[in-house]
Write a protein that holds these residues in place. Sequence first.
Motif, PDB file in Angstrom:
ATOM      1  N   GLY A 124       0.820  -1.211   0.000  1.00 58.84           N
ATOM      2  CA  GLY A 124       0.000   0.000   0.000  1.00 58.84           C
ATOM      3  C   GLY A 124       0.850   1.256   0.000  1.00 58.84           C
ATOM      4  N   PHE A 125       1.889   1.267   0.844  1.00 58.65           N
ATOM      5  CA  PHE A 125       2.787   2.419   0.854  1.00 58.65           C
ATOM      6  C   PHE A 125       3.485   2.568  -0.492  1.00 58.65           C
ATOM      7  N   THR A 126       3.851   1.451  -1.115  1.00 57.80           N
ATOM      8  CA  THR A 126       4.528   1.502  -2.413  1.00 57.80           C
ATOM      9  C   THR A 126       3.639   2.146  -3.463  1.00 57.80           C
ATOM     10  N   LEU A 127       2.367   1.748  -3.514  1.00 61.35           N
ATOM     11  CA  LEU A 127       1.442   2.341  -4.485  1.00 61.35           C
ATOM     12  C   LEU A 127       1.305   3.846  -4.250  1.00 61.35           C
ATOM     13  N   LEU A 128       1.252   4.242  -2.988  1.00 59.62           N
ATOM     14  CA  LEU A 128       1.172   5.665  -2.668  1.00 59.62           C
ATOM     15  C   LEU A 128       2.452   6.386  -3.084  1.00 59.62           C
ATOM     16  N   ALA A 129       3.601   5.762  -2.822  1.00 63.05           N
ATOM     17  CA  ALA A 129       4.875   6.395  -3.139  1.00 63.05           C
ATOM     18  C   ALA A 129       5.093   6.524  -4.639  1.00 63.05           C
ATOM     19  N   VAL A 130       4.590   5.559  -5.410  1.00 63.19           N
ATOM     20  CA  VAL A 130       4.739   5.615  -6.867  1.00 63.19           C
ATOM     21  C   VAL A 130       4.182   6.918  -7.420  1.00 63.19           C
ATOM     22  N   ILE A 131       3.057   7.376  -6.857  1.00 61.41           N
ATOM     23  CA  ILE A 131       2.445   8.626  -7.307  1.00 61.41           C
ATOM     24  C   ILE A 131       2.984   9.819  -6.534  1.00 61.41           C
ATOM     25  N   ALA A 132       3.091   9.670  -5.221  1.00 60.16           N
ATOM     26  CA  ALA A 132       3.383  10.821  -4.376  1.00 60.16           C
ATOM     27  C   ALA A 132       4.804  11.350  -4.557  1.00 60.16           C
ATOM     28  N   VAL A 133       5.788  10.462  -4.629  1.00 63.08           N
ATOM     29  CA  VAL A 133       7.181  10.922  -4.711  1.00 63.08           C
ATOM     30  C   VAL A 133       7.431  11.747  -5.974  1.00 63.08           C
ATOM     31  N   PRO A 134       7.065  11.265  -7.172  1.00 62.02           N
ATOM     32  CA  PRO A 134       7.275  12.104  -8.370  1.00 62.02           C
ATOM     33  C   PRO A 134       6.439  13.386  -8.356  1.00 62.02           C
ATOM     34  N   VAL A 135       5.193  13.308  -7.848  1.00 62.50           N
ATOM     35  CA  VAL A 135       4.346  14.503  -7.834  1.00 62.50           C
ATOM     36  C   VAL A 135       4.913  15.550  -6.879  1.00 62.50           C
ATOM     37  N   ILE A 136       5.419  15.125  -5.728  1.00 64.96           N
ATOM     38  CA  ILE A 136       6.017  16.081  -4.788  1.00 64.96           C
ATOM     39  C   ILE A 136       7.240  16.746  -5.408  1.00 64.96           C
ATOM     40  N   LEU A 137       8.075  15.952  -6.084  1.00 65.74           N
ATOM     41  CA  LEU A 137       9.239  16.538  -6.749  1.00 65.74           C
ATOM     42  C   LEU A 137       8.797  17.513  -7.845  1.00 65.74           C
ATOM     43  N   ALA A 138       7.779  17.134  -8.625  1.00 70.25           N
ATOM     44  CA  ALA A 138       7.272  18.035  -9.669  1.00 70.25           C
ATOM     45  C   ALA A 138       6.698  19.306  -9.050  1.00 70.25           C
ATOM     46  N   LEU A 139       6.042  19.175  -7.901  1.00 71.05           N
ATOM     47  CA  LEU A 139       5.496  20.343  -7.211  1.00 71.05           C
ATOM     48  C   LEU A 139       6.605  21.284  -6.770  1.00 71.05           C
ATOM     49  N   VAL A 140       7.675  20.722  -6.212  1.00 70.64           N
ATOM     50  CA  VAL A 140       8.810  21.555  -5.774  1.00 70.64           C
ATOM     51  C   VAL A 140       9.441  22.266  -6.974  1.00 70.64           C
ATOM     52  N   ILE A 141       9.658  21.527  -8.052  1.00 64.42           N
ATOM     53  CA  ILE A 141      10.246  22.140  -9.250  1.00 64.42           C
ATOM     54  C   ILE A 141       9.317  23.213  -9.812  1.00 64.42           C
TER      55      ILE A 141
END
Length: 392
Positions: A124-141
């Motif tokens: 479950g955490f992996t599925l969340l991280a698959v979306i959340a980690v790239p989106v957070i990085l895109a948000l910061v950029i």
Amino acid sequence: MNPTLDKFLGGKQGAIGLAVLATLILVVFPLALDAFRLNMVGKYLTYAFVAVGLVLCWGYGGILSLGQGVFFGLGGYCMAMFLKLEASDPESTKIQSTPGIPDFMDWNQITELPLLWQPFHSFGFTLLAVIAVPVILALVIGVAMFKRRVGDVYFSIVTQAIALILTVLIIGQQGLTGGVNGITDLKTLMGWDIRDDSSKLILYFINAFLLFGCILIGRFILASKLGRLLMAMRDKEERVRFSGYDVASFKIFVFCVAAAFSAIGGAMFALQVGFMSPSFVGIVPSIEMVIFAAVGGRMSLLGAVYGALLVNYGKTYFSETFPELWLYLMGGLFIAVVMYFPNGLAGVWESHGRKHLEKLLQRFERKSVAPVAAVSPAPAPAPEAKQLETTP
């Protein structure tokens, strides 16, 4: 057509185009190709996620990102970390000096699982991280760039630099990421062997349905007010800003959506191919992903899928048939597309294919409808003239 369905399907023409693509991917390819070739098509479709995101981001939003491989790679690495931990149970790794950790960590003399990896025991955490980690990085950029009104070529250069930085970081942290080889030997997903042909077929269909889901989301965005604003910002950004809209927020949103699409593609790549490495994160793969969208048509969501399929099939065919010349042939193909088909395959369809199809449909309709002769009603018989009797 229902207005809601019209937004998702793109009207009658969009529904027909989506049906043709669905028939090709869900029916024709599985019936016509063997398991090996079908798995390759599945790999091509994972790149289509990135191309679809680029249509939204670049084609409609005017944001040319040359670092989409970053988000593709992050999604892939998140999924690969879960799969690698599942394949590194103490029984399977009992010959290592430290059982229960991935093999490349044992080779680098790491004696316990790093804190960064521990949450990836949970699917479950992996599925969340698959979306959340790239989106957070895109948000910061996006916040760092768009809030300061950095755009056009400068934004492209920054995203390219980020792709290079992340590649160097992944290679340098060999004990955490597997280095240049990446994370390999991925075997099972929650006890399900993903290496046999039946599993790859199921993953192919999951991949295809997720791709169509992303296309429908993209069409819904483009059919909404946001889609019209994206095109307005692409053409006259200052006019939209002076109209009172927060241009930076809209750009950040569409950039994050494109990052999420790319991450889903990366996760499916790790599942179908069985590994993830930094060779899919750097500058070269990121530029190739832009080429997929350019060949298919940067203003067409469906065209992006065709572009990803065509370009990757060309790479496979040319590398197998002309191993010494395939790079030159692919380069010639890209140059020809840019020079003669600047709007990609979708542009060729709009300018030539649709007209011919309409003519064929008109001919078919004329032949199928038989001429019916007009039958005029028979004239009513004239009343017999009564003979006037004359009296003598």
